[in-house]
Scaffold this motif. Structure first.
Motif, PDB file in Angstrom:
ATOM      1  N   GLY A  18      12.984  27.606  -7.431  1.00  0.00           N
ATOM      2  CA  GLY A  18      12.462  27.007  -6.207  1.00  0.00           C
ATOM      3  C   GLY A  18      11.189  27.675  -5.745  1.00  0.00           C
ATOM      4  O   GLY A  18      10.871  28.808  -6.107  1.00  0.00           O
ATOM      5  N   TRP A  19      10.453  26.945  -4.949  1.00  0.00           N
ATOM      6  CA  TRP A  19       9.186  27.421  -4.407  1.00  0.00           C
ATOM      7  C   TRP A  19       9.432  28.572  -3.439  1.00  0.00           C
ATOM      8  O   TRP A  19      10.331  28.527  -2.603  1.00  0.00           O
ATOM      9  N   MET A  20       8.647  29.636  -3.558  1.00  0.00           N
ATOM     10  CA  MET A  20       8.782  30.791  -2.684  1.00  0.00           C
ATOM     11  C   MET A  20       7.405  31.130  -2.108  1.00  0.00           C
ATOM     12  O   MET A  20       6.665  31.950  -2.656  1.00  0.00           O
ATOM     13  N   PRO A  21       7.026  30.503  -0.998  1.00  0.00           N
ATOM     14  CA  PRO A  21       5.697  30.752  -0.422  1.00  0.00           C
ATOM     15  C   PRO A  21       5.591  32.160   0.146  1.00  0.00           C
ATOM     16  O   PRO A  21       6.580  32.747   0.584  1.00  0.00           O
ATOM     17  N   ALA A  22       4.375  32.710   0.119  1.00  0.00           N
ATOM     18  CA  ALA A  22       4.125  34.044   0.657  1.00  0.00           C
ATOM     19  C   ALA A  22       3.966  33.981   2.168  1.00  0.00           C
ATOM     20  O   ALA A  22       3.403  33.021   2.713  1.00  0.00           O
ATOM     21  N   LEU A  23       4.462  34.998   2.848  1.00  0.00           N
ATOM     22  CA  LEU A  23       4.433  35.063   4.307  1.00  0.00           C
ATOM     23  C   LEU A  23       3.839  36.399   4.742  1.00  0.00           C
ATOM     24  O   LEU A  23       4.213  37.452   4.215  1.00  0.00           O
ATOM     25  N   SER A  24       2.931  36.361   5.704  1.00  0.00           N
ATOM     26  CA  SER A  24       2.405  37.575   6.319  1.00  0.00           C
ATOM     27  C   SER A  24       3.052  37.742   7.686  1.00  0.00           C
ATOM     28  O   SER A  24       2.951  36.850   8.538  1.00  0.00           O
TER      29      SER A  24
END
Length: 249
Positions: free
Chosen positions: A206-212
């Motif tokens: 699954g898609w795992m977007p980066a988070l700041s």
């Protein structure tokens, strides 16, 4: 030696107990199951009677600065007071590299713990370490929004738990040394890459977007504030080494 371990059933504590026992030390694990409540202090003085050293590897799941500060101040105060009354000669606490440069959230609690230990009446050692390799898995589980998992942007230099546990037992054997040299893993990693590699290795797709993360703490974990200095002692096990040893999904 007689060594009491607070948090001895946790991730780090289990390794500390194992290594200490392998070296022939007598270990007391301070748990409610053994009649000890470190948070309230109940049963502590009796449990620490005759102990040579206390190794504190307690942790809490909160990310609240207030809650973390309350937890670590209370538990450390009880351990130190009971240790002083029981004649304990060495209090050893595990902390985190960079807590003074990023005193926010959970790190605020660890900094308060250090201050409590320093002001106590028991000779002390504080060992700061970087995040463990399995921090990637922990963050994967915690940074979830419904079915979506977020990869946290963070610079880290992760270390094997067994290397930290070995250092803690070494320090307990050596006696009080106040601020020990920081310990870290052999190389810097990006937590985003660690999380995605762990997910792929264990069969989580699954898609795992980066988070700041926002705010001062978010900046600190991205700008290198919590990385070890040039004088830190480095372990030998890389994140890739650790990951290759984990079961595949």
């Amino acid at each position: 030696m007689e060594i009491a371990v607070a948090g001895g059933t946790g991730i780090a504590g289990t390794e500390v107990v194992k290594i200490a026992q392998q070296r022939g030390h007598r270990v007391r694990v301070l748990t409610r199951g053994n009649g000890v409540d470190v948070r309230s202090g109940a049963g502590l003085e009796e449990a620490l009677s005759g102990a040579d050293a206390v190794i504190d590897v307690l942790s809490t799941s909160t990310q609240s600065a207030r809650a973390a500060t309350e937890f670590f101040t209370e538990t450390s105060s009880h351990l130190l007071a009971a240790g002083h009354r029981s004649g304990v000669g060495h209090h050893l606490a595990l902390s985190i590299v960079g807590v003074d440069r990023a005193p926010h959230g959970y790190y605020a609690g660890k900094l308060a713990q250090e201050q409590t230990v320093r002001s106590g009446q028991v000779p002390w050692t504080i060992q700061r370490a970087t995040q463990f390799h399995d921090f990637a898995a922990q963050t994967y589980r915690n940074a979830a929004v419904g079915p979506l998992h977020l990869a946290l942007r963070m610079r880290t230099q992760p270390i094997a738990i067994v290397e930290v546990a070995t250092r803690l037992v070494d320090l307990a054997e050596a006696g009080p040394s106040e601020r020990a040299r920081d310990i870290a893993g052999p190389q810097e990693e990006q937590l985003v890459d660690m999380m995605r590699s762990w997910a792929a290795h264990t069969g989580r797709s699954g898609w795992m977007p980066a988070l700041s993360l926002p705010g001062a703490f978010g900046r600190a974990i991205r700008d290198g504030s919590i990385l070890p200095g040039a004088d830190a002692d480095l372990g030998t096990v890389t994140f890739a080494d650790w990951l290759n040893a984990q079961p595949r999904g």
